[in-house]
Design a protein around this motif. Structure first.
Motif, short mmCIF file in Angstrom:
data_model
loop_
_atom_site.label_atom_id
_atom_site.label_comp_id
_atom_site.label_asym_id
_atom_site.label_seq_id
_atom_site.Cartn_x
_atom_site.Cartn_y
_atom_site.Cartn_z
N THR A 42 9.54 21.56 112.65
CA THR A 42 8.85 21.47 111.37
C THR A 42 7.40 21.10 111.62
N ASP A 43 6.52 21.65 110.80
CA ASP A 43 5.10 21.30 110.89
C ASP A 43 4.95 19.84 110.45
N PRO A 44 4.55 18.95 111.36
CA PRO A 44 4.47 17.53 111.03
C PRO A 44 3.56 17.23 109.85
N SER A 45 2.53 18.05 109.64
CA SER A 45 1.60 17.77 108.55
C SER A 45 2.22 17.97 107.18
N THR A 46 3.37 18.64 107.10
CA THR A 46 4.03 18.86 105.82
C THR A 46 5.01 17.73 105.48
N LEU A 47 5.24 16.83 106.42
CA LEU A 47 6.21 15.75 106.23
C LEU A 47 5.53 14.48 105.76
N SER A 48 6.26 13.69 104.99
CA SER A 48 5.77 12.36 104.66
C SER A 48 5.85 11.52 105.94
N PHE A 49 5.21 10.37 105.92
CA PHE A 49 5.27 9.49 107.08
C PHE A 49 6.71 9.15 107.42
N GLU A 50 7.49 8.81 106.38
CA GLU A 50 8.88 8.41 106.59
C GLU A 50 9.72 9.55 107.16
N GLU A 51 9.50 10.77 106.67
CA GLU A 51 10.23 11.93 107.18
C GLU A 51 9.87 12.20 108.64
N ALA A 52 8.58 12.10 108.94
CA ALA A 52 8.13 12.34 110.32
C ALA A 52 8.71 11.28 111.26
N LEU A 53 8.76 10.05 110.81
CA LEU A 53 9.31 8.97 111.63
C LEU A 53 10.81 9.19 111.88
N ARG A 54 11.54 9.58 110.83
CA ARG A 54 12.98 9.87 111.00
C ARG A 54 13.19 11.03 111.97
N ALA A 55 12.38 12.08 111.85
CA ALA A 55 12.50 13.23 112.75
C ALA A 55 12.21 12.80 114.19
N LEU A 56 11.21 11.97 114.38
CA LEU A 56 10.87 11.47 115.71
C LEU A 56 12.01 10.63 116.29
N GLU A 57 12.58 9.77 115.46
CA GLU A 57 13.72 8.95 115.92
C GLU A 57 14.90 9.82 116.32
#
Length: 86
Positions: free
Chosen positions: A10-25
């Motif tokens: 997923t393009d990280p810039s389209t995610l909220s901070f929380e979504e990006a953090l969950r994806a990273l985890e």
């Protein structure tokens, strides 16, 4: 777990901070399991690095906005300058 490996990055810039953090985890958990093929591990690492960078940029932007708050002598917030204002 096979379903996870079929998802497209997923393009990280389209995610909220929380979504990006969950994806990273999620990526970290998968890499720590050690059962991901080498090529997929490399792709996951690259995606994780992009997510980490996006999270850090958003945290730094939030910190800069907080630092722009103006305080009166007693420490009460009296206003805020827009982010990026000199």
């Amino acid at each position: 777990m096979a379903e996870e490996s079929m998802t497209q990055p997923t393009d990280p810039s389209t995610l909220s901070f929380e979504e990006a953090l969950r994806a990273l985890e999620s990526i970290v958990r998968r890499l720590e399991n050690g059962d991901v093929p080498l090529d997929e591990s490399i792709s996951l690492y690259s995606e994780g690095e992009a997510l980490r960078k996006q999270c850090m940029e958003r945290l730094q932007a939030a910190e800069a906005r907080i630092q722009k708050l103006t305080l009166d002598a007693s420490g009460a917030v009296t206003g805020a300058q827009p982010f990026g204002a000199g």
